[in-house]
Design a protein around this motif. Structure first.
Motif, PDB file in Angstrom:
ATOM      1  N   VAL A  12      10.704   9.102  -5.385  1.00  0.00           N
ATOM      2  CA  VAL A  12      11.303   7.827  -5.774  1.00  0.00           C
ATOM      3  C   VAL A  12      10.516   7.245  -6.945  1.00  0.00           C
ATOM      4  O   VAL A  12       9.282   7.223  -6.935  1.00  0.00           O
ATOM      5  CB  VAL A  12      11.306   6.849  -4.588  1.00  0.00           C
ATOM      6  CG1 VAL A  12      11.823   5.471  -5.020  1.00  0.00           C
ATOM      7  CG2 VAL A  12      12.143   7.403  -3.444  1.00  0.00           C
ATOM      8  N   ASN A  13      11.209   6.802  -7.957  1.00  0.00           N
ATOM      9  CA  ASN A  13      10.616   6.247  -9.186  1.00  0.00           C
ATOM     10  C   ASN A  13       9.836   7.281  -9.993  1.00  0.00           C
ATOM     11  O   ASN A  13       9.160   6.937 -10.962  1.00  0.00           O
ATOM     12  CB  ASN A  13       9.689   5.057  -8.891  1.00  0.00           C
ATOM     13  CG  ASN A  13      10.418   3.890  -8.254  1.00  0.00           C
ATOM     14  OD1 ASN A  13      11.625   3.750  -8.412  1.00  0.00           O
ATOM     15  ND2 ASN A  13       9.695   3.047  -7.533  1.00  0.00           N
TER      16      ASN A  13
ATOM     17  N   SER B  87      17.169  -0.330  -3.649  1.00  0.00           N
ATOM     18  CA  SER B  87      16.326  -0.926  -2.605  1.00  0.00           C
ATOM     19  C   SER B  87      15.155   0.002  -2.268  1.00  0.00           C
ATOM     20  O   SER B  87      14.029  -0.470  -2.051  1.00  0.00           O
ATOM     21  CB  SER B  87      17.151  -1.230  -1.346  1.00  0.00           C
ATOM     22  OG  SER B  87      17.741  -0.048  -0.835  1.00  0.00           O
ATOM     23  N   ALA B  88      15.390   1.306  -2.247  1.00  0.00           N
ATOM     24  CA  ALA B  88      14.289   2.248  -1.998  1.00  0.00           C
ATOM     25  C   ALA B  88      13.270   2.193  -3.127  1.00  0.00           C
ATOM     26  O   ALA B  88      12.057   2.231  -2.898  1.00  0.00           O
ATOM     27  CB  ALA B  88      14.838   3.673  -1.854  1.00  0.00           C
TER      28      ALA B  88
ATOM     29  N   SER C  41       7.895   0.687  -4.976  1.00  0.00           N
ATOM     30  CA  SER C  41       7.139  -0.030  -6.003  1.00  0.00           C
ATOM     31  C   SER C  41       6.253  -1.105  -5.390  1.00  0.00           C
ATOM     32  O   SER C  41       5.081  -1.245  -5.743  1.00  0.00           O
ATOM     33  CB  SER C  41       8.099  -0.659  -7.012  1.00  0.00           C
ATOM     34  OG  SER C  41       7.404  -1.460  -7.945  1.00  0.00           O
ATOM     35  N   SER C  42       6.804  -1.851  -4.433  1.00  0.00           N
ATOM     36  CA  SER C  42       6.064  -2.943  -3.803  1.00  0.00           C
ATOM     37  C   SER C  42       4.934  -2.429  -2.919  1.00  0.00           C
ATOM     38  O   SER C  42       3.788  -2.883  -3.021  1.00  0.00           O
ATOM     39  CB  SER C  42       7.025  -3.809  -2.975  1.00  0.00           C
ATOM     40  OG  SER C  42       6.326  -4.810  -2.267  1.00  0.00           O
TER      41      SER C  42
ATOM     42  N   MET D 293       3.414   0.446  -2.898  1.00  0.00           N
ATOM     43  CA  MET D 293       2.394   1.203  -3.610  1.00  0.00           C
ATOM     44  C   MET D 293       1.758   0.420  -4.765  1.00  0.00           C
ATOM     45  O   MET D 293       0.912   0.956  -5.477  1.00  0.00           O
ATOM     46  CB  MET D 293       2.983   2.511  -4.133  1.00  0.00           C
ATOM     47  CG  MET D 293       3.319   3.499  -3.034  1.00  0.00           C
ATOM     48  SD  MET D 293       3.749   5.130  -3.684  1.00  0.00           S
ATOM     49  CE  MET D 293       3.740   6.113  -2.180  1.00  0.00           C
ATOM     50  N   ASN D 294       2.193  -0.845  -4.929  1.00  0.00           N
ATOM     51  CA  ASN D 294       1.656  -1.673  -6.012  1.00  0.00           C
ATOM     52  C   ASN D 294       1.738  -0.954  -7.358  1.00  0.00           C
ATOM     53  O   ASN D 294       0.806  -0.967  -8.151  1.00  0.00           O
ATOM     54  CB  ASN D 294       0.207  -2.072  -5.723  1.00  0.00           C
ATOM     55  CG  ASN D 294       0.085  -2.936  -4.489  1.00  0.00           C
ATOM     56  OD1 ASN D 294       0.838  -3.892  -4.317  1.00  0.00           O
ATOM     57  ND2 ASN D 294      -0.836  -2.590  -3.608  1.00  0.00           N
ATOM     58  N   MET D 295       2.876  -0.306  -7.585  1.00  0.00           N
ATOM     59  CA  MET D 295       3.084   0.464  -8.808  1.00  0.00           C
ATOM     60  C   MET D 295       4.382  -0.001  -9.463  1.00  0.00           C
ATOM     61  O   MET D 295       5.462   0.466  -9.125  1.00  0.00           O
ATOM     62  CB  MET D 295       3.144   1.956  -8.499  1.00  0.00           C
ATOM     63  CG  MET D 295       3.008   2.825  -9.720  1.00  0.00           C
ATOM     64  SD  MET D 295       2.789   4.561  -9.252  1.00  0.00           S
ATOM     65  CE  MET D 295       2.553   5.293 -10.865  1.00  0.00           C
ATOM     66  N   PRO D 296       4.290  -0.960 -10.404  1.00  0.00           N
ATOM     67  CA  PRO D 296       5.502  -1.508 -11.029  1.00  0.00           C
ATOM     68  C   PRO D 296       6.327  -0.431 -11.726  1.00  0.00           C
ATOM     69  O   PRO D 296       5.787   0.540 -12.267  1.00  0.00           O
ATOM     70  CB  PRO D 296       4.951  -2.511 -12.053  1.00  0.00           C
ATOM     71  CG  PRO D 296       3.566  -2.827 -11.584  1.00  0.00           C
ATOM     72  CD  PRO D 296       3.060  -1.582 -10.925  1.00  0.00           C
TER      73      PRO D 296
END
Length: 495
Positions: A227-228, A265-266, A271-272, A274-277
């Motif tokens: 994801v991301n 949403s995933a 992101s939230s 893992m504190n990885m914007p």
């Protein structure tokens, strides 16, 4: 349509990013989101690496139902035994074992030779098959392994019982045509029996998604993604990019099991936690992925979204595209955006908001939905609690103190409090007035994009009587935005 299996390694390869480690509860949250998303396989961890990873695989196995749970190992018997133990509660289980196959890995990592590597690979697969029926083998650094030797390795592990063979471009080195040709060579020169080939591509040269798609076009039927696109170094292939590429090109004849409406949403959850914007211009899930600021683009999109959009934002779980308003945008664009946000204004009210909009546009480069809602929100909301004034004294070597006045149903209340920083002092002052048992569960300050004078956005989760309420605010003063977000949440449960 031919089925492509989605193997998600967010919780294993993705979590290797420094500073992105999750605890077991957080991993379960992500795993459940992945199940809702519809991934076929969840690589839950590397059990032998730590007690925490072992426990996470155990608990994830209990928490999800239909996806296959996969555990990573090296081609080492102890690794495989520990993985099998960690997977004991999984309804569907897979052991993912393997070894490096490039000359670089063979010589410098293993101090070995090609024949010995094949022997170790076969031995690992056969040993894993003692515990599970589904065994995936990875040929680490396959991207830099010559095709003839790689085919020998793949044939040997398939003969030993591998059900999936992973062909990783571990260093992100390959060009798409090169990686696709490697997959095709294996398809043409290996008797795969019932096994399938899997892609696993890294982003070191920015070609992970292209390589993955090239692999599928040439015969791979599983894609390993995160994801991301998170992952060590420059990251892995992005789940959302591959899935939406196939969905957008149905003529290619491929489909996945992903419910794309849960992609956004995933993405936000990962992101939230893992504190990885997510970078603003990230494909599919970036803040600007469906944003239009050019006047010409705005006009085209308002007339027909397909003019500049190949994906419907709703298909990935985003409510709508974002017409990013600037000083170049007219009253009609502002009215249209307000309407899509559910705000209906009389002509006179629109004129007043438009003047405020122009004043903000002179100060800010881009104005987005949150800014527009802030413009109309302060005057339009009928909240029971409103801030009348807020004053904060803070700095280095001084005591942080906040004074606040709240208007609660027409009556004025004042309080002063000190705290650990200006935000804490201000929140404590509010609590002294409302006198409710309230706990802040999440406090997120979003990135400020265009300098110190830009608007900061605060999202807050507040718990009251075991129920979580959400608050939001945006302000050039981050302390004021924090207080307003807190009060926004409180307003949702006060009588």
């Amino acid at each position: 349509m031919e089925r492509i299996y989605v193997f998600d390694t967010t919780l294993r390869d993705g979590e290797q990013v420094p500073g992105c480690q999750l605890n077991t509860i957080e991993k379960i949250q992500v795993a459940q989101a992945l199940e809702l998303l519809g991934v076929d396989v969840i690589e839950a961890g590397f059990p032998v690496s730590s007690p925490g990873d072992f426990n996470s695989v155990v608990e994830i196995s209990k928490a999800v139902t239909w996806p296959t749970i996969c555990a990573l190992t090296r081609a080492v018997e102890k690794d495989i035994e520990v993985a099998a133990e960690a997977l004991k509660y999984a309804k569907r289980k897979r052991i993912h074992t393997g070894i490096g196959t490039s000359d670089s890995h063979i010589k410098y990592k293993f101090n070995s030779n090609r024949e010995e590597i094949i022997e170790r690979a076969v031995k690992a697969v056969k040993y894993a098959r003692r515990f599970v029926d589904d065994v995936e083998f990875y040929a680490e650094d396959a991207g830099r392994t010559d095709n003839e030797y790689l085919a020998r390795v793949v044939q040997a592990v398939v003969n030993a019982g591998a059900t999936v063979v992973n062909i990783p471009d571990t260093t992100g080195y390959c060009f798409p045509d090169e990686y696709g040709a490697k997959i095709k060579y294996l398809i043409d020169n290996v008797d795969l029996k019932d096994a399938i080939l899997s892609t696993h591509c890294h982003q070191d040269l920015g070609m992970a998604t292209a390589n993955t798609i090239s692999g599928v076009l040439n015969g791979a039927r599983q894609v390993e993604v995160t994801v991301n696109g998170i992952g060590e170094r420059a990251g892995n292939t992005s789940l959302e990019e591959v899935v939406m590429a196939f969905k957008s090109h149905k003529d290619r004849g491929f489909e996945t099991n992903i419910n794309t409406q849960h992609i956004y949403s995933a993405s936000r959850m990962v992101s939230s936690l893992m504190n990885m914007p997510v970078q603003p211009n990230k494909a599919i899930v970036g803040r600007n992925a469906f944003a239009h600021s050019s006047g010409i683009h705005q006009d085209g999109v308002l007339k027909n979204v397909e003019t500049y959009e190949i994906i419907n934002p709703k298909d990935v779980g985003i409510d709508d595209n974002a017409i990013v308003l600037t000083a170049r945008s007219g009253r009609a664009a502002l009215k249209n955006r307000l309407s899509s946000l559910g705000v209906k204004l009389e002509p006179q009210e629109l004129d007043e908001i438009y003047q405020k909009f122009l004043e903000m546009a002179d100060k800010k480069k881009n104005i987005n939905d949150d800014d527009i809602l802030m413009l109309v929100g302060k005057d339009a909301r009928l909240d029971r609690i409103k801030v009348e004034y807020l004053q904060v004294l803070c700095g280095i070597g001084v005591r942080d103190v906040a004074s606040i006045a709240l208007n609660i149903a027409g009556e004025r209340f004042e309080a002063t409090a000190s705290g650990n920083g200006p935000v804490d002092a201000a929140i404590r002052a509010v609590k002294n007035i409302i006198r409710r048992k309230v706990k802040i569960r999440e406090f997120l300050i979003q990135a400020i994009d265009h300098g110190s004078d830009d608007i900061g956005k605060v999202h807050m989760q507040v718990e009251h009587n075991d129920i979580v309420y959400y608050g939001f605010s945006a302000n050039t003063d981050i302390v004021a935005a924090s207080v307003e977000a807190f009060i926004d949440a409180v307003n949702k449960f006060v009588e």
